[in-house]
Scaffold this motif. Structure first.
Motif, PDB file in Angstrom:
ATOM      1  N   GLY A  76       0.782  -1.230   0.000  1.00  0.00           N
ATOM      2  CA  GLY A  76       0.000   0.000   0.000  1.00  0.00           C
ATOM      3  C   GLY A  76       0.809   1.272   0.000  1.00  0.00           C
ATOM      4  O   GLY A  76       0.246   2.351   0.156  1.00  0.00           O
TER       5      GLY A  76
ATOM      6  N   ILE B 238      -5.879  -1.748  -2.131  1.00  0.00           N
ATOM      7  CA  ILE B 238      -6.220  -0.502  -2.825  1.00  0.00           C
ATOM      8  C   ILE B 238      -7.098  -0.782  -4.049  1.00  0.00           C
ATOM      9  O   ILE B 238      -8.121  -0.127  -4.253  1.00  0.00           O
ATOM     10  CB  ILE B 238      -4.933   0.255  -3.238  1.00  0.00           C
ATOM     11  CG1 ILE B 238      -4.306   0.901  -2.010  1.00  0.00           C
ATOM     12  CG2 ILE B 238      -5.239   1.326  -4.281  1.00  0.00           C
ATOM     13  CD1 ILE B 238      -3.060   1.691  -2.281  1.00  0.00           C
TER      14      ILE B 238
ATOM     15  N   PRO C 152      -6.069   2.114   1.417  1.00  0.00           N
ATOM     16  CA  PRO C 152      -7.087   2.786   0.592  1.00  0.00           C
ATOM     17  C   PRO C 152      -7.696   3.990   1.292  1.00  0.00           C
ATOM     18  O   PRO C 152      -7.900   5.039   0.677  1.00  0.00           O
ATOM     19  CB  PRO C 152      -8.142   1.698   0.367  1.00  0.00           C
ATOM     20  CG  PRO C 152      -7.507   0.425   0.723  1.00  0.00           C
ATOM     21  CD  PRO C 152      -6.431   0.714   1.705  1.00  0.00           C
TER      22      PRO C 152
END
Lengths: 281, 296
Positions: free
Chosen positions: A30, B243, A225
């Motif tokens: 990430g 993600i 995210p």
């Protein structure tokens, strides 16, 4: 309907620009640096720069390791000094497109002096500063970009120092192109990096990246995210600077092209002087 | 020299973050419990990944110096292949034992030809050449064995299992020290990894077992009226950051039980490429090819 999707897909394959034997890269899951790297390579591809004409210089830190994955002329230099090495490289080889990948600590703390003087000279270098607000590789120490109140390894009770506005700093020091973008806006980031590469003169791009594993975890900012999207919504694109919500969000950072001036590029002046001296001899 | 009075030297090397210190800790603790005088010294934390890391463990009736002289190492345990080669001259020429993981972690400074498919300037020696030079040698895919057991990070314990066959301590004592050293939640996997490594090394000295592994890719094709979309996900590169799953407008991706992204609902994929743009590991590639209209 104009099918832009098929056009871009056919032309850009990130694997053409990566050293396949080094992948997967060492970044944590990430990490925004990966997104920024891909956007940078895409911008390079769109500018039509052949790999032999591309030189990537990087310093130390998580961002410094990115040059190892790019299949071009790459240079992994000492801490804080990528701009210094790049200056020499660009003066010696003006035919190369020199891109510097640096981090917030590398660029503003250890190499802060080099940054302002590189901005002042206005040599044709593209400096991409990946700002993850922390020294990630060394274990999460406070950096000049860590926001006030944030927790890091060296500020267990919260950071009390104000942080830099790196773009304002670069513009004030004389950089002729200054921009800022978040990783979540990949297309805008790619376009901005492309403009920075095409710009004649010193261009400084601050990419707001995420350090999920250390910064995000210590400050309870959620998974990657969530961090990425939160950063995206906290920004204000420069094109919207006059819209009605400005009074309600006075502190939102601007993204996009912030400064673009037409100062003379340093390399040309330097070469002219060198030629004059050679003639006089 | 009387064998009982001499010092046994074990050198453990790796690139950092692999468990070099854990291996040496277990060994030192075990020797101490067996009544030996033990000295252990190490270099660690030079770089998170990419720096040289080693640990010396010496034990015997009386140990004077904490570091092992060159050429005096009885057993060399390498958690990475090139690191093993770097330290191999420290091995005792006639009687040394070489235990190595065949895993390769290529350092960023190993420059190479930029032609695609060119060999990197990484240690070119094959395991066969090295095994021929040493008295006893084991080259194993410890990372692969550990990954098969459920966690590649237990590779150091697999090598510990191989090391246990070269030293004269009871298996139960090893297991006990390992269980006391590792975090409580990973006791089970470490015990299995140790047994696996020990069983493998008991299969004979001078063993080589290198599993060649290619990139694991998954490929899904989506058919639309005008475009043919191909989604390729390189599972070996994916780190499961979530993600792509969270940013997909059609919610057609998910993480599987290995925490790798996969296209769960290919019929919903519109080929928008957002996942491939946002993937920090560059593991996803989405290609859209216009369908050639058949003569109508």
């Amino acid at each position: 309907m104009k099918d832009t999707k098929t056009e871009t897909a056919a032309s850009f394959d990130v694997n053409d620009y990566l050293r396949q034997d080094r992948m997967p890269h060492f970044l944590c899951p990430g990490c925004g640096h990966g997104i920024a790297l891909r956007a940078l390579l895409w911008a390079v591809h769109e500018q039509g720069i052949p790999k032999d004409r591309l030189a990537v210089v990087s310093g130390i830190g998580c961002s410094g390791r990115l040059s190892a994955y790019i299949d071009a002329n790459t240079f992994h230099t000492t801490h804080g000094r990528p701009l210094t090495f790049a200056t020499g490289l660009k003066l010696a080889r003006p035919d190369l497109h020199v891109i510097v990948i640096t981090g917030d600590g590398d660029c503003l703390a250890i190499g802060g002096n080099h940054l302002i003087h590189a901005c002042r000279r206005n040599l044709d270098i593209t400096c991409v500063m990946l700002n993850n607000e922390i020294y990630g590789m060394t274990g999460g120490q406070v950096s000049p970009m860590t926001a006030e109140g944030r927790f890091t390894t060296t500020t267990p009770e919260g950071n009390t120092e104000p942080n830099f506005d790196a773009c304002a700093l670069a513009a004030a020091a004389g950089a002729s192109f200054v921009g800022r973008e978040v990783t979540a806006q990949v297309l805008a980031l790619k376009t901005l990096l492309g403009q920075a590469i095409a710009h004649e003169g010193f261009s400084f791009v601050e990419v707001l990246s995420d350090c999920t594993e250390i910064y995000g975890r210590k400050n309870d900012l959620g998974a990657s995210p969530e961090m990425m999207l939160a950063k995206k919504s906290a920004m204000r694109p420069y094109a919207y600077r006059n819209t009605v919500d400005v009074p309600f969000r006075p502190n939102a950072l601007r993204t996009g092209v912030l400064t673009r001036t037409d100062r003379p590029e340093y390399g040309a002046a330097w070469r002219a002087m060198a030629a004059r001296i050679r003639e006089e001899e | 020299m009387d064998k009982r009075n001499r010092t046994t030297n074990v050198l453990i090397v790796g690139v950092g973050g692999q468990g070099v210190i854990m291996v040496s800790k277990v060994l030192a603790q075990l020797c101490q419990e067996a009544g030996h005088d033990v000295k252990q010294s190490e270099v660690h934390g030079m770089a998170k990944r990419g720096g040289g890391v080693f640990s010396h463990v010496r034990f015997g009736p009386k140990v004077w110096s904490p570091t092992i002289p060159e050429g005096e190492v009885d057993i060399l345990v390498a958690l990475e292949w090139a690191e093993g080669l770097r330290w191999i001259r420290h091995l005792k020429p006639e009687t040394g034992t070489f235990i190595a993981d065949c895993q390769k972690i290529v350092p960023p400074f190993a420059c190479r030809s930029r032609k695609r498919g060119a060999e990197p300037a990484y240690a070119p020696q094959t395991p066969e050449e090295i095994i021929d030079q040493v008295h006893a040698g084991y080259v194993m895919d410890a990372t692969g064995l550990a990954a098969n057991l459920g966690n590649a990070r237990a590779a150091n314990t697999v090598l510990l299992g191989a090391l246990s066959t070269a030293l004269d301590f009871p298996e139960a004592a090893w297991a006990q020290v390992i269980a006391a050293t590792v975090p409580p939640k990973s006791v089970g996997i470490n015990a299995r990894a140790f047994t696996e490594g020990r069983a493998w090394a008991l299969g004979g000295t001078k063993r080589i077992d290198v599993t060649a592994s290619g990139l694991q890719k998954s490929r899904a094709e989506v058919h639309h009226p005008q475009v043919e979309t191909v989604v390729e996900i390189t599972a070996d590169w994916c780190k499961g950051c979530d993600i792509c799953v969270k940013s997909c407008p059609e919610r057609c991706l998910r993480l599987n039980d290995q925490l790798k992204a996969e296209l769960a609902l290919p019929e919903l994929c519109t080929g928008c490429q957002l996942c491939s743009w946002l993937c920090p590991d560059m593991a996803i590639s989405v290609t859209n090819t216009p369908v050639q209209e058949a003569a109508s």
